[in-house]
Every structure is written in C-alpha cells, then in structure tokens.
Write a protein that holds these residues in place. Structure first.
Motif, PDB file in Angstrom:
ATOM      1  N   THR A   1      33.626  35.268  44.850  1.00 27.97           N
ATOM      2  CA  THR A   1      32.500  34.690  44.705  1.00 27.97           C
ATOM      3  C   THR A   1      31.490  35.172  43.943  1.00 27.97           C
ATOM      4  OG1 THR A   1      32.634  34.642  47.218  1.00 27.97           O
ATOM      5  CG2 THR A   1      30.363  34.298  46.374  1.00 27.97           C
TER       6      THR A   1
ATOM      7  N   THR B   1      32.548  38.456  39.638  1.00 28.19           N
ATOM      8  CA  THR B   1      33.305  39.170  40.535  1.00 28.19           C
ATOM      9  C   THR B   1      34.566  39.968  39.986  1.00 28.19           C
ATOM     10  OG1 THR B   1      34.720  38.528  42.552  1.00 28.19           O
ATOM     11  CG2 THR B   1      34.797  36.954  40.591  1.00 28.19           C
TER      12      THR B   1
ATOM     13  N   THR C   1      28.897  46.875  44.419  1.00 26.92           N
ATOM     14  CA  THR C   1      29.381  45.695  45.469  1.00 26.92           C
ATOM     15  C   THR C   1      28.013  45.047  45.621  1.00 26.92           C
ATOM     16  OG1 THR C   1      29.406  47.395  47.246  1.00 26.92           O
ATOM     17  CG2 THR C   1      31.456  46.560  46.132  1.00 26.92           C
TER      18      THR C   1
ATOM     19  N   THR D   1      31.420  41.176  43.570  1.00 26.54           N
ATOM     20  CA  THR D   1      32.086  40.948  44.741  1.00 26.54           C
ATOM     21  C   THR D   1      33.458  41.151  44.379  1.00 26.54           C
ATOM     22  OG1 THR D   1      32.660  38.344  44.515  1.00 26.54           O
ATOM     23  CG2 THR D   1      30.647  38.932  45.580  1.00 26.54           C
ATOM     24  N   THR D   2      34.456  41.314  45.430  1.00 28.12           N
ATOM     25  CA  THR D   2      35.825  41.170  45.284  1.00 28.12           C
ATOM     26  C   THR D   2      36.895  40.128  45.845  1.00 28.12           C
ATOM     27  OG1 THR D   2      35.999  42.586  47.423  1.00 28.12           O
ATOM     28  CG2 THR D   2      35.586  43.843  45.314  1.00 28.12           C
ATOM     29  N   ASP D   3      36.097  39.333  46.120  1.00 23.39           N
ATOM     30  CA  ASP D   3      36.694  37.901  46.613  1.00 23.39           C
ATOM     31  C   ASP D   3      36.443  36.776  45.975  1.00 23.39           C
ATOM     32  OD1 ASP D   3      33.990  37.022  46.889  1.00 23.39           O
ATOM     33  OD2 ASP D   3      34.126  37.045  49.186  1.00 23.39           O
TER      34      ASP D   3
ATOM     35  N   LEU E   1      28.044  36.406  42.176  1.00 24.77           N
ATOM     36  CA  LEU E   1      27.017  37.007  42.496  1.00 24.77           C
ATOM     37  C   LEU E   1      26.011  37.326  41.369  1.00 24.77           C
ATOM     38  CD1 LEU E   1      25.809  37.937  45.408  1.00 24.77           C
ATOM     39  CD2 LEU E   1      26.750  40.125  45.198  1.00 24.77           C
TER      40      LEU E   1
END
Length: 315
Positions: free
Chosen positions: A239, A245, A231, A235-237, A241
C-alpha cells in the motif's frame, strides 16, 4: 472519570476541573433563568415604551467584584494542580529518554533498552526526558492528567507516579503533520516485580524466559522499523503511504530525483543505507522531499544492517 486517581497529579487536576465546571454550570443555569425572566417580564407587549434607567453604582461594584473573585478562585485551584507538575522529580526517579518524531514515540531506558511502548513501575516516580526531532509534539497521558509540549531543540521534562497497574493511552496532542492521528502508543504500568523482570529481560516481548534465544537478524530488523516509527510512513503490504512501500523494494528499479536530476537506480544495500542516513539525497519520483529526517542518531551500523536484512525478505 472525576474519581480517577491513577497518578499523583490526578486529584489536583480533577479538583480544579470540578470547581471550574461547577462555576460554569451555575452561571449557565442562573443567567439563562434570569434571561428568560427578563424576556417574559419586560416583553414589548407589556412595556411598549422603554423607560430610562439611571446607573446603580452598588450593583456595578458587585458584578465586578464577584466575577473577579471567581476568576481568582479558579486560578488558585489551577495553580495548585499545576505547580507540583513543574517541580523537580524526586531523586530516586527513573529517567526515561522520550523521543518524539513524525509520527512515533521512542523510549530509551537507563539500561539501554529501547521500546515504542512506555513501560513504567507502579508506585515509583518516573521522569521523562523529552526531545522532539522535527516539529512540535505534545505528550498527553489522559488518565494520569499529564500533558507537556515538546519543542525541537529545547529539552523538556515531566514526571509522575502511576498509582495502579494497567494499560493506558498515550497521545500526541499537537498537530504534527499528515499522520498525526496515528501517533498513539501505550503506557504499561507494571507492579514492582513484574517491571523488574521485564526490565532485566533481554527480549522486551517476554520477561518470563530465563534462556533467551537470539532471533534472526531479519526479525530484529522488523522490530527495529516498528520501534523507530518507520511503519508510520511505509507499509509492508504494497500500500502507498507517505513513503514507498517496503514490499518488493529490495532489488527494485526506481526513478529518483537527485538534486534537480532524474536518474534510475536499483534499490540495494548502499541505497537503503543512504536513505536512512541522508533521506533527502535521492527522493523517489512522486514523493515529497523533506518529510523524512535522518535516523543516524537513532540507529547504529549493526541496526541498519538488520533493517536491510529484513527488507530483503519482503519480496
């Protein structure tokens, strides 16, 4: 701050810090006062012509010897504080394997338990057997006055005894890449009985239940990606990075770079498994190669499958 005595090394470091700060403060005030005095006494309006002054051997010896003695004194207190940290840990120390990688910490205990938070017993020596998997990291626990650089390929060790229960910050203080500032976790110092209960429990989040119900594989997969630091880059939403994701990833069509060739793939079990074990084989277009290292030495086949099961749920 200076009265903190939360580890067996705190007092020595505090003493060295206070001595050095005291010497610096004394000369800051003293030299500033002398400087102002000379500016006023020997100002140009009062002494328009500077007169030649011959040397003073005695004065030169004094201002050479005094700084030398002060520096040696500061060195002494620093040495006294540092030397015990480099000694061998006591024979009864609990050894915890500490793994640093971009950008997370992982702690493996003698009974096989793995966490991303450092749990330690109060009053007993703890030895951290440290390794870095990618770049130079530096383990720093401010309240314990502990700091140790970790160089890839070079095993490092540090040890300490926590004197008081509590939750304390643990940082990486060596710049290690884009998400260096997120490489933070906690040290949880527990009284003897509480630590023993936690250490013996099957679930690291609860040391009170006598009957453990195994969580679903997807829930274990969620804990695993947090535990090994996925993480920090994913991300898990939805987003964006450092890496793609996880949200909606499984079953998605992606353009990847394999070698110098672009190709279209569907994210399935085989692709995820390859990405974990050989992450630089197929790079999703638009992302940087080389930032992710293989997790083959941290995850077994069963754990990889649990991660895959968790990613299936993030549709």
């Amino acid at each position: 701050m200076f009265s903190s005595n939360l580890s067996n090394f705190s007092q020595g470091v505090n003493t060295a810090f206070i001595v050095i700060l005291g010497i610096i403060g004394f000369f800051l005030v003293g030299l500033t006062a002398v400087l102002i005095y000379f500016i006023v006494k020997y100002r140009a309006s009062k002494h328009p012509v500077a007169s030649q002054v011959s040397g003073n051997t005695t004065l030169e010896i004094i201002w050479t010897l005094i700084p030398l003695l002060l520096v040696l004194g500061m060195f002494y207190f620093g040495w006294v504080a540092w030397k015990p940290m480099e000694s061998r840990p006591p024979r009864n120390a609990m050894h915890i394997k500490t793994t640093a990688r971009m950008w997370n910490w992982s702690f493996t205990y003698e009974n096989g338990k793995v966490t991303d938070t450092l749990y330690i017993p109060v009053g007993l020596p703890v030895a951290l057997d440290m390794e870095a998997l990618d770049v130079i990291h530096s383990l720093y626990i401010p309240v314990f006055r502990i700091k140790k650089d970790i160089v890839p390929g070079t095993p490092r060790l540090t040890w300490f005894i926590a004197n008081s229960p509590g939750s304390y910050d643990l940082f990486c203080t060596e710049y290690c890449g884009l998400q260096h500032s997120t490489m933070i976790t906690l040290v949880k110092a527990l009284p003897g009985e509480d630590f023993e209960a936690w250490y013996a429990s099957l679930d690291t989040t609860s040391a009170q239940s006598t009957v453990q119900i195994a969580p679903p594989a997807s829930e274990e997969g969620r804990k695993l990606i947090k535990q090994v630091g996925c993480t920090a880059c994913h991300t898990t939403d939805g987003t964006r990075l450092v890496g793609p994701t996880y949200k909606g990833l499984f079953g998605k069509t992606e353009i990847v770079i394999t070698g110098k060739e672009e190709r279209t793939i569907t994210v399935d079990e085989a692709y995820i498994r390859t990405s974990i074990l050989d992450p630089n084989k197929d790079i999703v277009k638009g992302y940087t190669k080389g930032l992710m290292l293989s997790y083959g030495n941290q995850l077994n086949e069963e754990e990889i499958q649990k991660i895959i099961d968790y990613l299936r749920t993030l549709q």
